[in-house]
Design a protein around this motif. Structure first.
Motif, PDB file in Angstrom:
ATOM      1  N   GLY A  97      -2.296  -5.522   8.506  1.00 38.37           N
ATOM      2  CA  GLY A  97      -1.346  -4.507   7.599  1.00 38.37           C
ATOM      3  C   GLY A  97      -2.085  -3.952   6.675  1.00 38.37           C
ATOM      4  O   GLY A  97      -1.918  -2.861   5.780  1.00 38.37           O
ATOM      5  N   GLN A  98      -3.034  -4.921   6.212  1.00 39.80           N
ATOM      6  CA  GLN A  98      -4.468  -4.445   5.109  1.00 39.80           C
ATOM      7  C   GLN A  98      -5.543  -3.300   5.204  1.00 39.80           C
ATOM      8  O   GLN A  98      -4.892  -2.142   4.932  1.00 39.80           O
ATOM      9  N   ALA A  99      -5.890  -3.445   6.803  1.00 44.23           N
ATOM     10  CA  ALA A  99      -6.718  -2.029   6.817  1.00 44.23           C
ATOM     11  C   ALA A  99      -6.083  -1.088   7.468  1.00 44.23           C
ATOM     12  O   ALA A  99      -6.193   0.098   6.951  1.00 44.23           O
ATOM     13  N   MET A 100      -4.618  -0.515   7.938  1.00 45.84           N
ATOM     14  CA  MET A 100      -3.549   0.533   7.989  1.00 45.84           C
ATOM     15  C   MET A 100      -3.949   1.211   6.698  1.00 45.84           C
ATOM     16  O   MET A 100      -3.221   1.518   6.804  1.00 45.84           O
ATOM     17  N   PHE A 128       2.054  -9.798   0.573  1.00 38.40           N
ATOM     18  CA  PHE A 128       1.371  -8.278   1.117  1.00 38.40           C
ATOM     19  C   PHE A 128       1.136  -7.425   0.261  1.00 38.40           C
ATOM     20  O   PHE A 128       0.024  -6.566  -0.864  1.00 38.40           O
ATOM     21  N   TYR A 129       2.900  -7.110  -0.588  1.00 39.54           N
ATOM     22  CA  TYR A 129       2.749  -5.413  -1.307  1.00 39.54           C
ATOM     23  C   TYR A 129       1.623  -5.638  -2.575  1.00 39.54           C
ATOM     24  O   TYR A 129       0.819  -4.900  -3.176  1.00 39.54           O
ATOM     25  N   VAL A 130       2.361  -6.715  -2.891  1.00 40.70           N
ATOM     26  CA  VAL A 130       2.046  -6.509  -4.116  1.00 40.70           C
ATOM     27  C   VAL A 130       0.470  -7.505  -4.471  1.00 40.70           C
ATOM     28  O   VAL A 130      -0.741  -7.019  -5.113  1.00 40.70           O
ATOM     29  N   ASN A 131       0.290  -8.391  -3.853  1.00 48.14           N
ATOM     30  CA  ASN A 131      -0.708  -9.195  -3.816  1.00 48.14           C
ATOM     31  C   ASN A 131      -2.194  -8.631  -2.584  1.00 48.14           C
ATOM     32  O   ASN A 131      -3.310  -8.835  -3.352  1.00 48.14           O
ATOM     33  N   PHE A 135       0.678  -3.625  -4.856  1.00 49.80           N
ATOM     34  CA  PHE A 135       2.007  -2.091  -5.313  1.00 49.80           C
ATOM     35  C   PHE A 135       2.709  -3.510  -6.643  1.00 49.80           C
ATOM     36  O   PHE A 135       2.559  -4.619  -7.017  1.00 49.80           O
ATOM     37  N   HIS A 136       3.670  -2.795  -7.605  1.00 57.16           N
ATOM     38  CA  HIS A 136       3.645  -3.837  -8.376  1.00 57.16           C
ATOM     39  C   HIS A 136       5.557  -3.459  -8.432  1.00 57.16           C
ATOM     40  O   HIS A 136       6.534  -2.329  -7.790  1.00 57.16           O
ATOM     41  N   ILE A 137       6.462  -4.209  -8.507  1.00 56.15           N
ATOM     42  CA  ILE A 137       7.962  -4.180  -8.317  1.00 56.15           C
ATOM     43  C   ILE A 137       8.343  -3.883  -8.954  1.00 56.15           C
ATOM     44  O   ILE A 137       8.355  -4.042 -10.410  1.00 56.15           O
ATOM     45  N   VAL A 138       9.282  -2.460  -9.427  1.00 57.21           N
ATOM     46  CA  VAL A 138       9.936  -2.256 -10.887  1.00 57.21           C
ATOM     47  C   VAL A 138      11.152  -1.956 -10.548  1.00 57.21           C
ATOM     48  O   VAL A 138      11.722  -1.771 -11.430  1.00 57.21           O
TER      49      VAL A 138
END
Length: 167
Positions: A97-100, A128-131, A135-138
């Protein structure tokens, strides 16, 4: 991670959609063991692929599909959206996922902001998205602050996080 990110072809769609549905279903049934509703339909995947600016990607290694993603690119604003990202069952937690995601960012360097959403119960996605991806939760969608694009009958549909990543 040794993999290639390639555009999805028509002949890939059956496997691509089946694997994506299986991955999303697993997340829902892990959170809700009694869930017997399909959480992602083929129609939803096809509708995402049909959006203006949509690009479907498949992650490939040694001729095998490991996962995929659908992004929607707005060439004018460069505020782009990640509609779906999945890693095939049995291949998670190996960096796919991170490589994608890194490959997607490299393919779209003009992006100013990436945006995506995920349900509150998808702890792996939130991590996954944050760490992993920065990404940041907005925004937090809930019954008092609904996202009109999320169907009310969707599993966990009342509670979603919206994420942004400023490039």
């Amino acid at each position: 991670m040794n993999m290639e990110l390639l555009p999805v072809q028509r002949e890939d769609l059956a496997e691509y959609m089946r694997d994506m549905q299986e991955a999303f279903q697993k997340g829902a049934t892990d959170a809700f063991p009694d869930c017997n509703k399909q959480v992602l339909s083929a129609e939803e995947i096809l509708a995402s692929l049909a959006k203006k600016g949509a690009i479907g990607y498949k992650a490939m290694r040694n001729g095998k599909m490991l996962g995929g993603a659908i992004v929607v690119i707005d060439a004018l604003t460069q505020r782009n959206h990640l509609d779906f990202l999945y890693v095939k069952q049995g291949v998670q937690s190996k960096g796919v996922g991170q490589a994608m995601w890194k490959a997607i960012e490299q393919l779209h360097p003009q992006t100013k902001i990436w945006e995506t959403v995920t349900p509150y119960f998808e702890k792996r996605n939130i991590h996954f998205y944050v760490n992993r991806c920065g990404f940041h939760i907005v925004e937090f969608f809930n019954p008092h602050h609904r996202d009109p694009s999320i169907p009310e009958d969707m599993v966990g549909g009342d509670f979603f996080f919206r994420f942004e990543k400023r490039m």
